[in-house]
Design an enzyme around this catalytic site. Sequence first.
Site, PDB file in Angstrom:
ATOM      1  N   GLU A 212       0.822  -1.205   0.000  1.00 29.73           N
ATOM      2  CA  GLU A 212       0.000   0.000   0.000  1.00 29.73           C
ATOM      3  C   GLU A 212       0.859   1.260   0.000  1.00 29.73           C
ATOM      4  OE1 GLU A 212      -4.020  -1.874   1.939  1.00 29.73           O
ATOM      5  OE2 GLU A 212      -2.797  -0.656   3.278  1.00 29.73           O
TER       6      GLU A 212
ATOM      7  N   CYS B 244       3.721   8.379   1.413  1.00 23.04           N
ATOM      8  CA  CYS B 244       4.205   7.400   2.376  1.00 23.04           C
ATOM      9  C   CYS B 244       4.367   6.099   1.596  1.00 23.04           C
ATOM     10  CB  CYS B 244       3.148   7.285   3.477  1.00 23.04           C
ATOM     11  SG  CYS B 244       3.546   6.109   4.763  1.00 23.04           S
TER      12      CYS B 244
ATOM     13  N   CYS C 232       6.037  -7.294   6.900  1.00 23.18           N
ATOM     14  CA  CYS C 232       7.136  -6.848   7.752  1.00 23.18           C
ATOM     15  C   CYS C 232       7.456  -7.952   8.751  1.00 23.18           C
ATOM     16  CB  CYS C 232       6.737  -5.585   8.516  1.00 23.18           C
ATOM     17  SG  CYS C 232       8.094  -4.848   9.462  1.00 23.18           S
TER      18      CYS C 232
ATOM     19  N   CYS D  81       5.886  -5.777  15.494  1.00 27.99           N
ATOM     20  CA  CYS D  81       5.445  -4.851  16.549  1.00 27.99           C
ATOM     21  C   CYS D  81       3.976  -5.153  16.838  1.00 27.99           C
ATOM     22  CB  CYS D  81       5.642  -3.399  16.109  1.00 27.99           C
ATOM     23  SG  CYS D  81       7.372  -3.018  15.747  1.00 27.99           S
TER      24      CYS D  81
ATOM     25  N   CYS E  77       0.926  -2.984  15.388  1.00 28.25           N
ATOM     26  CA  CYS E  77       0.989  -2.557  13.985  1.00 28.25           C
ATOM     27  C   CYS E  77       0.363  -3.611  13.082  1.00 28.25           C
ATOM     28  CB  CYS E  77       2.449  -2.342  13.594  1.00 28.25           C
ATOM     29  SG  CYS E  77       2.697  -2.011  11.841  1.00 28.25           S
TER      30      CYS E  77
ATOM     31  N   CYS F  80      -1.148   5.647  10.184  1.00 30.49           N
ATOM     32  CA  CYS F  80       0.059   4.995  10.703  1.00 30.49           C
ATOM     33  C   CYS F  80      -0.244   3.609  11.247  1.00 30.49           C
ATOM     34  CB  CYS F  80       0.668   5.807  11.836  1.00 30.49           C
ATOM     35  SG  CYS F  80       1.173   7.443  11.361  1.00 30.49           S
TER      36      CYS F  80
END
Length: 345
Positions: free
Chosen positions: A87, A100, A107, A111, A114, A327
């Site tokens: 994205e 962004c 990933c 975390c 996230c 975010c």
Amino acid sequence: MTGAYDQSQEDLSALLGDAPAFRSRQVWDGLYRRVLRPVEMTDLPVALRESLESALPPALESVAERSADDGQTRKWSFRLDDGALIETVLMHYPGRSTVCVSSQAGCAMACSFCATGQSGFRRHLRAGEILEQVAVAVRAARPRRLTNIVFMGMGEPLANFDNLWSAIERIHGDFGLGARSLTVSTVGIIPGIRKLTAAPLPVGLAVSLHAATDDLRNELVPINKRYPIDALMEACVDYRTETGRRVSFEWAMIDGVNDDDVQTEHLARLATSVRAHVNLIPLNPTPGYAVRGTPPERIERFRTTLESRGTTVTIRSTRGSDIDAACGQLAAAAAGSTPIELRPR
Ligand code: SAH
């Protein structure tokens, strides 16, 4: 297969074969200055345009596009040539437009809060896949000019250093955005920060801190077990000293988790020692994390306390949260990939 933005100038000349030498400059100018697909380069002979378009098809296929905030925020989901999804988010503000970009599909950093971290790692992006996100944003921003690029989309940019760096060089040298307009955001991969410190373009560095003591940070950002806070702070001080760029600390405000007095005190101490700027991010909801965000009035209080300790603070806006474009909410890979199970180290 690799796309138009994976080609070096030499690759392109080789691809153009017997065509006159000026053609390769024309194509390069078309890709980076005018930001066209080969098929749109009407200054090329039709046959050449078409053969280039089929040799260099788009690396990103747009599978969904959404907008929010009265059109000031746009999010794309792109499918890559192997089916992985990423994205990209474009945000307009008065006087600037920021994209962004993603640096990986998924990933591996895991975390807890996230969405990308919750969906697991699929693969690194090639430099050309990063650059094509920039190209899409330059075009979509028109007639406004794209002014800033933040590596804050899906993935950990410093875990994909070589491709990240090739993309940064091309953004700087060919798309023509200065190092000051670029920001790399990291969970705190120290060897990557060291490489960035030694690299010739002083880009901005954001460190996703989120906790100011090792026991809490080990939980929220598991890579902290490998790269603990003291060593991370040393790397940040060196970054600032060597590049002259201020480092920023990102801090998602998580209710009852990292918003108490103990964390505030430790954060103020760390920010002072690095002379870092602190960005407070209201926690955005993600499917795999049940904890709430800190209420706005307590975010304000957290800010005031930090400021009274001499730290500069910004509260980030929650652009795009209603289209899962804010975010930590980018997670398209979950729909199209097989996530790898991650266990804390
Ligand atoms: N891997 C890099 C790039 C991702 S940037 C990094 O961690 O810095 C995305 C930013 O949003 C990071 O600061 C990340 O910690 C933060 N973030 C992740 N999930 C979030 C959430 N649910 N709410 C608010 N911020 C979040």
